[in-house]
Design a protein around this motif. Sequence first.
Motif, PDB file in Angstrom:
ATOM      1  N   ALA A 193       0.825  -1.207   0.000  1.00 55.60           N
ATOM      2  CA  ALA A 193       0.000   0.000   0.000  1.00 55.60           C
ATOM      3  C   ALA A 193       0.863   1.263   0.000  1.00 55.60           C
ATOM      4  O   ALA A 193       0.626   2.195  -0.778  1.00 55.60           O
ATOM      5  N   VAL A 194       1.868   1.297   0.852  1.00 56.12           N
ATOM      6  CA  VAL A 194       2.746   2.476   0.919  1.00 56.12           C
ATOM      7  C   VAL A 194       3.520   2.628  -0.383  1.00 56.12           C
ATOM      8  O   VAL A 194       3.644   3.736  -0.922  1.00 56.12           O
ATOM      9  N   GLY A 195       4.036   1.534  -0.914  1.00 55.96           N
ATOM     10  CA  GLY A 195       4.755   1.597  -2.181  1.00 55.96           C
ATOM     11  C   GLY A 195       3.881   2.144  -3.295  1.00 55.96           C
ATOM     12  O   GLY A 195       4.312   2.991  -4.089  1.00 55.96           O
ATOM     13  N   LEU A 196       2.637   1.683  -3.358  1.00 58.26           N
ATOM     14  CA  LEU A 196       1.703   2.158  -4.372  1.00 58.26           C
ATOM     15  C   LEU A 196       1.427   3.645  -4.198  1.00 58.26           C
ATOM     16  O   LEU A 196       1.417   4.408  -5.172  1.00 58.26           O
ATOM     17  N   GLY A 225       9.314  19.743  -4.718  1.00 58.94           N
ATOM     18  CA  GLY A 225      10.134  18.830  -3.940  1.00 58.94           C
ATOM     19  C   GLY A 225       9.924  17.384  -4.353  1.00 58.94           C
ATOM     20  O   GLY A 225      10.884  16.615  -4.490  1.00 58.94           O
ATOM     21  N   VAL A 226       8.678  17.007  -4.561  1.00 63.01           N
ATOM     22  CA  VAL A 226       8.377  15.648  -5.014  1.00 63.01           C
ATOM     23  C   VAL A 226       8.975  15.442  -6.395  1.00 63.01           C
ATOM     24  O   VAL A 226       9.585  14.403  -6.667  1.00 63.01           O
ATOM     25  N   ARG A 227       8.818  16.417  -7.269  1.00 66.51           N
ATOM     26  CA  ARG A 227       9.367  16.306  -8.624  1.00 66.51           C
ATOM     27  C   ARG A 227      10.898  16.153  -8.564  1.00 66.51           C
ATOM     28  O   ARG A 227      11.474  15.349  -9.283  1.00 66.51           O
ATOM     29  N   ARG A 228      11.542  16.923  -7.689  1.00 62.07           N
ATOM     30  CA  ARG A 228      12.996  16.905  -7.575  1.00 62.07           C
ATOM     31  C   ARG A 228      13.503  15.540  -7.103  1.00 62.07           C
ATOM     32  O   ARG A 228      14.532  15.059  -7.551  1.00 62.07           O
ATOM     33  N   TYR A 229      12.783  14.924  -6.182  1.00 56.31           N
ATOM     34  CA  TYR A 229      13.227  13.653  -5.596  1.00 56.31           C
ATOM     35  C   TYR A 229      12.468  12.449  -6.156  1.00 56.31           C
ATOM     36  O   TYR A 229      12.466  11.378  -5.557  1.00 56.31           O
ATOM     37  N   ARG A 230      11.867  12.622  -7.299  1.00 52.29           N
ATOM     38  CA  ARG A 230      11.033  11.580  -7.886  1.00 52.29           C
ATOM     39  C   ARG A 230      11.764  10.244  -8.006  1.00 52.29           C
ATOM     40  O   ARG A 230      11.245   9.209  -7.593  1.00 52.29           O
ATOM     41  N   HIS A 271      12.490   4.732  -6.272  1.00 52.12           N
ATOM     42  CA  HIS A 271      13.427   3.672  -5.869  1.00 52.12           C
ATOM     43  C   HIS A 271      13.016   3.076  -4.525  1.00 52.12           C
ATOM     44  O   HIS A 271      12.918   1.856  -4.382  1.00 52.12           O
ATOM     45  N   TYR A 272      12.774   3.937  -3.556  1.00 50.10           N
ATOM     46  CA  TYR A 272      12.417   3.444  -2.227  1.00 50.10           C
ATOM     47  C   TYR A 272      11.012   2.848  -2.192  1.00 50.10           C
ATOM     48  O   TYR A 272      10.729   1.992  -1.358  1.00 50.10           O
ATOM     49  N   ALA A 273      10.138   3.272  -3.081  1.00 51.92           N
ATOM     50  CA  ALA A 273       8.794   2.687  -3.161  1.00 51.92           C
ATOM     51  C   ALA A 273       8.884   1.194  -3.476  1.00 51.92           C
ATOM     52  O   ALA A 273       8.072   0.408  -2.994  1.00 51.92           O
ATOM     53  N   ASP A 315      12.732  -0.902   2.630  1.00 50.90           N
ATOM     54  CA  ASP A 315      13.739  -1.179   3.650  1.00 50.90           C
ATOM     55  C   ASP A 315      15.151  -0.805   3.197  1.00 50.90           C
ATOM     56  O   ASP A 315      16.097  -0.960   3.978  1.00 50.90           O
ATOM     57  N   ALA A 316      15.285  -0.343   1.966  1.00 49.42           N
ATOM     58  CA  ALA A 316      16.623   0.012   1.465  1.00 49.42           C
ATOM     59  C   ALA A 316      17.161   1.217   2.218  1.00 49.42           C
ATOM     60  O   ALA A 316      16.432   2.153   2.536  1.00 49.42           O
TER      61      ALA A 316
END
Length: 171
Positions: free
Chosen positions: A132-135, A148-153, A158-160, A164-165
């Motif tokens: 759910a969180v990944g989605l 900010g979201v666009r910058r770190y997209r 990747h973390y989605a 746990d990475a």
Amino acid sequence: MSDDRERDAALARAVRLRVQGRAGAAREQLLELAERYPEDAAVAYQTAWAHDVLGLEAEAVPFYERALAHAGLSREDRHGAFLGLGSTYRVLARYEEAARTLRSGLEEFPDDPALNAFLAMALYNRGEGREAVGLLLKTLTVSSDDPGVRRYRRAIEHYADDLDAVEPGGG
């Protein structure tokens, strides 16, 4: 032909009542129309919606199902029917059916943020919090205009995929 015009006018009146906040009156008219036109997807969809507005989710389900089973819905209403049925199943704690319905909606409307958000809720309710969180994170990256979201997209995506990475050194 006059029967079609009569149906269209009656449906328009019922929808107008719902929009005006008179969902009870709309429901009564829509139930009559649904009985008269049992295979009419638009009538079924509007009948489901009126039930949902009144908090009658269990009664809305068969009308949503009927709407999706028959041809005749506009693209917008078909999207609304998937969303309405999936959400209604979730409210009724029918989480498997909610997830299945929302995934079916996503087959027709890929990457739709609203369908993804409701699917994430259903997954959470099924105990699948990680998925759910990944989605939700993936949905955020494709639907947000936030700088900010666009910058770190790329990092968010990747973390989605691997919540746990961790980066060496805590970053």
